[in-house]
Design an enzyme around this catalytic site. Structure first.
Site, short mmCIF file in Angstrom:
data_model
loop_
_atom_site.label_atom_id
_atom_site.label_comp_id
_atom_site.label_asym_id
_atom_site.label_seq_id
_atom_site.Cartn_x
_atom_site.Cartn_y
_atom_site.Cartn_z
N ASP A 102 1.22 10.49 -0.30
CA ASP A 102 0.40 9.55 0.46
C ASP A 102 1.28 8.42 1.02
O ASP A 102 2.35 8.68 1.55
CB ASP A 102 -0.72 9.04 -0.45
CG ASP A 102 -1.77 8.20 0.27
OD1 ASP A 102 -2.47 8.76 1.13
OD2 ASP A 102 -1.90 7.01 -0.03
N TYR A 146 -11.57 4.21 7.94
CA TYR A 146 -11.34 3.48 6.69
C TYR A 146 -10.12 2.57 6.75
O TYR A 146 -10.14 1.47 6.19
CB TYR A 146 -11.25 4.45 5.51
CG TYR A 146 -9.94 5.20 5.38
CD1 TYR A 146 -8.95 4.77 4.51
CD2 TYR A 146 -9.71 6.36 6.11
CE1 TYR A 146 -7.75 5.45 4.38
CE2 TYR A 146 -8.52 7.05 5.99
CZ TYR A 146 -7.54 6.60 5.12
OH TYR A 146 -6.35 7.27 5.00
N TYR A 229 -2.30 -0.96 3.46
CA TYR A 229 -3.18 -1.02 4.62
C TYR A 229 -2.93 -2.20 5.56
O TYR A 229 -3.30 -2.13 6.73
CB TYR A 229 -4.64 -0.98 4.15
CG TYR A 229 -4.92 0.29 3.40
CD1 TYR A 229 -5.01 1.50 4.08
CD2 TYR A 229 -5.00 0.32 2.01
CE1 TYR A 229 -5.21 2.69 3.41
CE2 TYR A 229 -5.18 1.50 1.33
CZ TYR A 229 -5.28 2.69 2.04
OH TYR A 229 -5.45 3.86 1.37
N HIS A 289 -6.12 16.47 -0.25
CA HIS A 289 -5.17 15.36 -0.23
C HIS A 289 -4.51 15.13 -1.59
O HIS A 289 -3.53 14.40 -1.67
CB HIS A 289 -5.90 14.09 0.21
CG HIS A 289 -4.99 12.95 0.55
ND1 HIS A 289 -4.00 13.04 1.51
CD2 HIS A 289 -4.90 11.68 0.07
CE1 HIS A 289 -3.36 11.89 1.61
NE2 HIS A 289 -3.87 11.05 0.74
#
Length: 311
Positions: A102, A146, A229, A289
């Site tokens: 990730d 998201y 993020y 994922h």
């Protein structure tokens, strides 16, 4: 999992938790994503240690059992890379094999580009190496994407804050295990996309969830929302972005990341190899994922075969 050791190392003014198993000069550094912590690598650590590797799985600053930095909102990817180098220096480790998942793929490749003498090869799961430039996804996806929502200071904090940490992790694991990109409706928050009656993925137990939940109760989500993020647009000053070491990408065919605009074409039609010329790609037909937890035996075998071929 009881044989995994849990050590604490103080570097750069913070105490870091590093899970460790195995011995020897061949060291594997595991880098987690979100909402994961060191625990996501539990199956791989045991398998690789049994195969003769020394395995290390740190929690990043502000994650798991590692210290929360004094100002989480100022944490950067550069901090994560500097932390990793300091941990390796503290342990007297000169060179590692890196396995990342990730968003952990970014510090993995940054470590490789900024400190090429420290990395033998790289294995990534779920995400390829992409250009180190501002992401364009938000321009071509709806407002409820998201990453767009979590990029907005305060919004995810308010959304997550309605639930305990265990429920937040549960909802994210369910959402991120699907093959569609999590995109909320205009008047809906990301946490509202999962009904309480929806079961966990069959490979993720209530015990696993409890472990994650307890660790996020400790750390909270403030640092985790900052990195990754709110940190994707960092400038690292890298003039040569070409990765020189061998690399492997393990990609689940049912991973929602493949639905990101242009991502499937980027991986399948050679663009990914422009930055990583010595890249092998393996597709897992049923993989989501979280392939390292979903299909641990298969992923362990793939990682071991690759590492052994580059020792």
């Amino acid at each position: 999992m009881d044989q995994i050791q849990h050590n604490f190392i103080t570097v750069r003014g913070l105490k870091f938790h590093v899970a460790e198993l195995g011995e020897g000069s061949n060291v594997v550094l595991f880098l987690h994503g979100f909402p994961e912590i060191w625990y996501t690598w539990r199956h791989q650590m045991v398998a690789l240690a049994n195969a003769g590797f020394r395995t290390l799985a740190p929690d990043y600053r502000g994650y798991g059992l590692s210290d929360i930095p004094p100002e989480p909102e100022k944490t950067t990817f550069a901090d994560l890379v500097a932390d990793l180098v300091a941990i390796l220096d503290h342990l007297g480790i000169n060179k590692v094999f890196v396995v990342a998942k990730d968003f952990g793929v970014r510090p993995a490749y940054l470590l490789t580009l900024l400190h090429p003498h420290r990395v033998s090869c790289v294995v990534t799961l779920g995400v390829p190496h992409v250009p180190l430039e501002p992401r364009k996804y938000r321009e071509s996806l709806p407002e409820g994407f998201y990453i767009s929502r979590w990029n907005e200071p305060g919004r995810a904090e308010a959304d997550f804050g309605r639930f305990d940490a265990k429920t937040v992790v549960r909802n994210i694991y369910i959402l991120f295990s699907r093959s569609e990109i999590p995109i909320a409706d205009e008047k809906q928050e990301i946490m509202d996309m999962v009904d309480a009656s929806v079961p966990l993925p069959p490979w993720f137990t209530e015990e696993d969830l409890a472990t994650y939940g307890a660790l996020y109760e400790k750390s909270g989500f403030k640092t985790a929302l900052q990195v990754p993020y709110r940190s994707f647009d960092e400038d690292f000053g890298i003039t040569d972005p070409i990765v020189k070491v061998p690399a492997l990408l393990i990609m689940g065919c049912k991973d929602y990341v493949l639905k990101f605009p242009g991502m499937e074409e980027y991986i399948k039609f050679g663009k990914a190899k422009e930055l990583v010329p010595n890249l092998d790609i393996i597709y897992l037909p049923e993989g989501t994922h979280f392939v390292q937890e979903q299909s641990p035996e298969l992923v362990n075998e793939l990682i071991l075969d690759f590492l052994r071929s580059h020792m």
